[in-house]
Design an enzyme around this catalytic site. Structure first.
Site, PDB file in Angstrom:
ATOM      1  CD  GLU A 114      -3.150  -0.923   2.053  1.00 17.39           C
ATOM      2  OE1 GLU A 114      -4.166  -0.335   1.665  1.00 17.39           O
ATOM      3  OE2 GLU A 114      -3.022  -1.388   3.194  1.00 17.39           O
TER       4      GLU A 114
ATOM      5  CG  HIS B 171      -3.545   2.285   5.875  1.00 18.03           C
ATOM      6  ND1 HIS B 171      -4.890   2.612   5.938  1.00 18.03           N
ATOM      7  CD2 HIS B 171      -3.494   1.044   5.337  1.00 18.03           C
ATOM      8  CE1 HIS B 171      -5.596   1.606   5.449  1.00 18.03           C
ATOM      9  NE2 HIS B 171      -4.772   0.636   5.083  1.00 18.03           N
TER      10      HIS B 171
ATOM     11  CG  HIS C 128      -7.377  -2.215   8.201  1.00 22.42           C
ATOM     12  ND1 HIS C 128      -6.719  -3.388   7.909  1.00 22.42           N
ATOM     13  CD2 HIS C 128      -7.063  -1.353   7.192  1.00 22.42           C
ATOM     14  CE1 HIS C 128      -6.061  -3.256   6.767  1.00 22.42           C
ATOM     15  NE2 HIS C 128      -6.233  -2.031   6.312  1.00 22.42           N
TER      16      HIS C 128
HETATM   17 ZN   LIG Z   1      -5.289  -1.236   4.379  1.00 21.72          ZN
END
Ligand SMILES: [Zn+2]
Length: 357
Positions: A161, A180, A182
């Site tokens: 990513e 980043h 979740h």
């Molecule tokens: Zn992700």
């Protein structure tokens, strides 16, 4: 107003041995820049450059983190390896591992999910590897990439990513670190497509502000990076639809703090909506006070300067499920309303007739 440096200024400073006095953000004419190059003076470029405050315009250009700003992605391999293995970068690798552990401990990442990055020089970025749990990374697992995502150093492969991180850094020069993850509550809002409401808790207003949602794109694709990058001139934290959260700052720890703040906020808002009452908001006047504090702290917010009546505008906010308390002696009117029943039956019959026909 910033001083503009001409060739004559550069020559004068050179003669007096004071080239180091040029501020890092000075405006330099193209010919003066050429003269600096002739004199062998390395300077971080202003546009799109990492906002490192070079300690000296002359001689070496080491920023306050101890990173040699003269190293570029196209520098000799030996220079890149020296940077990658320097004590200053080791310190940043330790910080990334530490933040990774905190993300994992708080269940903000799952499996090998989540990724972190720090911009080292104009086009060299330190980042986490792919297929390693963020809770158990070691400094030697980290990777070095250029601004296109090509790997420059490190034994493990860089995160898939990384293109999103790099798009953010290219669009927002102040983004020196990107986080980043979740985290489930904020990601829940991102999956539901519900932008967190405002004017409920002061902390998020000051440190983050409004949190927008970037439309879904396949993780790891350039398109995803671009969708997020479109929002980072005005926002330091973005929800990624059907995916997660990304935040940026000057340091990786501060980017992580934003992750904590948005997650705690979404969790609190969710709890609030389950208490069976309409959540209370503080007034636009109170938000204005917070925006004034932000302005004094030098934290930009696109709402600064808006009219007071526009400040707590939560048009899209749907509080969702609330505990319905039946009225005393009253019956629920919706499900068994005879008129509604008749309409539903008429429509159903019509559809069935058409299907038969
Ligand atoms: Zn992700």
């Amino acid at each position: 107003m910033k001083k503009v440096y001409s060739v004559k200024d550069i020559d004068d400073l050179h003669r007096s041995g004071a080239l180091g006095s040029i501020p890092a953000d000075a405006v330099i004419t193209p010919s003066a820049r050429d003269r600096l190059n002739e004199l062998g003076v390395q300077r971080a470029r202003r546009t799109g450059a990492a906002p490192a405050s070079a300690s000296s315009a002359g001689g070496g250009s080491v920023d306050e983190r101890g990173i040699d700003q003269s190293v570029r992605a196209n520098s000799p391999k030996a220079d890149l390896e020296r940077l990658f293995n320097s004590p200053a970068v080791h310190e940043l690798k330790e910080q990334i591992c530490d933040v990774g552990r905190r993300l994992w401990q708080r269940a903000y990442v799952d499996g090998n999910g989540g990724n972190l990055s720090i911009r080292l020089t104009e086009d060299v970025v330190l980042c986490t590897p792919t297929l390693v749990s963020k809770g158990f990374m070691k400094p030697e697992d980290l990777c070095l990439v250029d601004l296109d995502g090509n790997q420059l150093a490190g034994v493990k492969n860089r995160t898939s990513e990384i293109l999103m991180h790099l798009s953010i850094m290219k669009a927002q020069p102040k983004a020196r670190a990107v986080s980043h993850a979740h985290p489930p509550y904020a990601t829940g809002f991102a999956v539901a497509g519900v932008q967190p409401p405002t004017c409920m808790i002061p902390e998020i207003e000051v440190f983050i502000g409004r949190v927008p949602i970037a439309p879904y794109e396949t993780p790891g694709t350039p398109e995803m990076g671009l969708k997020v990058a479109e929002l980072v001139d005005k926002h330091n934290t973005v929800l990624m639809e059907n995916h997660g959260v990304v935040s940026w700052s000057n340091t990786i720890e501060d980017a992580y703090f934003k992750m904590e703040i948005v997650e705690a906020y979404c969790r609190t808002v969710l709890v609030t909506t389950q208490l069976g009452v309409q959540p209370k908001q503080f007034s636009p006047k109170h938000l204005k006070d917070l925006l004034d504090i932000k302005q004094k702290l030098g934290v930009p917010d696109p709402r600064i300067g808006l009219k007071e009546c526009e400040l707590c505008d939560n048009d899209e906010w749907r509080p969702g499920v609330t505990c319905a308390v039946p009225a005393k002696g009253g019956e629920s009117t919706s499900a068994t309303d005879p008129e509604a029943e008749t309409v539903v039956k008429a429509v159903t019959d019509e559809i069935l007739n058409r299907l038969k026909g």
